[in-house]
Design an enzyme around this catalytic site. Structure first.
Site, short mmCIF file in Angstrom:
data_model
loop_
_atom_site.label_atom_id
_atom_site.label_comp_id
_atom_site.label_asym_id
_atom_site.label_seq_id
_atom_site.Cartn_x
_atom_site.Cartn_y
_atom_site.Cartn_z
N GLY A 69 -70.49 26.55 -2.44
CA GLY A 69 -70.26 27.34 -3.65
C GLY A 69 -69.42 28.64 -2.69
O GLY A 69 -69.65 28.50 -1.73
N GLN A 74 -65.56 36.24 -0.96
CA GLN A 74 -65.48 35.47 0.29
C GLN A 74 -64.13 35.14 0.88
O GLN A 74 -63.91 34.66 1.79
CB GLN A 74 -66.44 34.36 0.21
N CYS A 120 -74.54 30.39 4.50
CA CYS A 120 -73.48 31.22 3.86
C CYS A 120 -71.98 31.10 4.61
O CYS A 120 -72.02 31.05 5.92
CB CYS A 120 -73.80 32.60 3.77
N LEU A 121 -71.11 30.76 3.95
CA LEU A 121 -69.91 30.57 4.74
C LEU A 121 -69.35 32.14 5.07
O LEU A 121 -68.52 31.87 6.39
CB LEU A 121 -68.87 30.03 3.50
N HIS A 162 -77.53 32.73 -5.13
CA HIS A 162 -76.78 33.11 -3.93
C HIS A 162 -75.24 33.63 -4.12
O HIS A 162 -74.79 34.73 -3.70
CB HIS A 162 -76.65 31.90 -3.08
N GLU A 163 -74.61 32.88 -5.26
CA GLU A 163 -73.21 33.22 -5.37
C GLU A 163 -73.32 34.41 -6.43
O GLU A 163 -72.48 35.30 -6.21
CB GLU A 163 -72.25 31.94 -6.15
N HIS A 166 -73.57 37.41 -4.39
CA HIS A 166 -72.17 37.64 -3.77
C HIS A 166 -71.42 38.69 -4.66
O HIS A 166 -70.81 39.63 -4.07
CB HIS A 166 -71.29 36.41 -3.33
#
Length: 209
Positions: A69, A74, A120-121, A162-163, A166
């Site tokens: 995701g 991000q 996480c990216l 999670h997203e 963000h």
């Protein structure tokens, strides 16, 4: 049961990577500590080709970074939007995007917390256990402004939560103890170069003409 859901609806099959990535360009992934990741993002109010192009770029960037995701902040864009290509615990693939997402609150009696590894990216190389409910329901819009409800269980529920964090200005490190956060940042220091080397190689593979 269908093996692929696109925008919450079952389909017989869907290309991998998703066709959106073929129209996109790779963008830089922001990292923990950058301001755009640590404040709530703005609601999307304009729908059109620019938004569609951003979604395409986000899909390609997500695949390059080997993520499940990716939220708009991000890639440095202050908008409430994320894309995903994520399996659930039954191996069913879920692909799509959601704009202005809101996570439904779950009654404590009806939820089960799973304490499992999460990365996480924007925290490259770190994986830490984070408790998340085993079910998630997110409501929002698609790129054309149509109402959308996405439901997930297991790992896909974790992705949705999670997203949504963000777009609300929260990274998963914010859910960790001080000691665990320190350990996550140590992992980043150890593995960041390796992660970025893999992303560079993936960029070449996915964008080769």
């Amino acid at each position: 049961m269908p093996r692929v859901f696109v925008q919450g609806s079952p389909v017989d099959s869907y290309p991998r990577p998703a066709p959106e990535a073929g129209r996109g360009s790779v963008r830089r992934v922001t990292e923990v500590g950058e301001e755009v990741l640590h404040r709530p993002s703005r609601d999307v109010t304009e729908f059109g080709p620019d938004l569609a192009a951003l979604i395409d770029d986000m899909f390609l960037t997500m695949y390059v970074a080997e993520g499940a995701g990716l939220a708009a902040n991000q890639v440095g864009v202050d908008l409430r939007l994320f894309v995903y290509d994520c399996p659930d615990d039954d191996g069913v693939r879920h692909v799509g995007h959601i704009i202005n997402p809101v996570l439904d609150p779950l009654a404590p009696a009806g939820r089960r917390l799973l304490d499992e590894g999460e990365g996480c990216l924007s925290v490259p190389g770190a994986v830490m256990d984070v408790p998340r409910p085993d079910r998630a329901v997110v409501r929002g819009l698609d790129k054309d402004g149509n109402a959308l409800v996405i439901e997930g269980t297991g790992y896909f529920a974790r992705c949705l939560a999670h997203e949504t964090d963000h777009v609300n200005g929260q990274v998963y490190l914010d859910r960790l103890s001080k000691r665990d956060r320190k350990e996550a940042l140590r992992q980043v220091a150890d593995r960041r170069d390796e992660v970025f080397a893999r992303r560079a190689a993936k960029t070449k593979a996915l964008t080769a003409s």
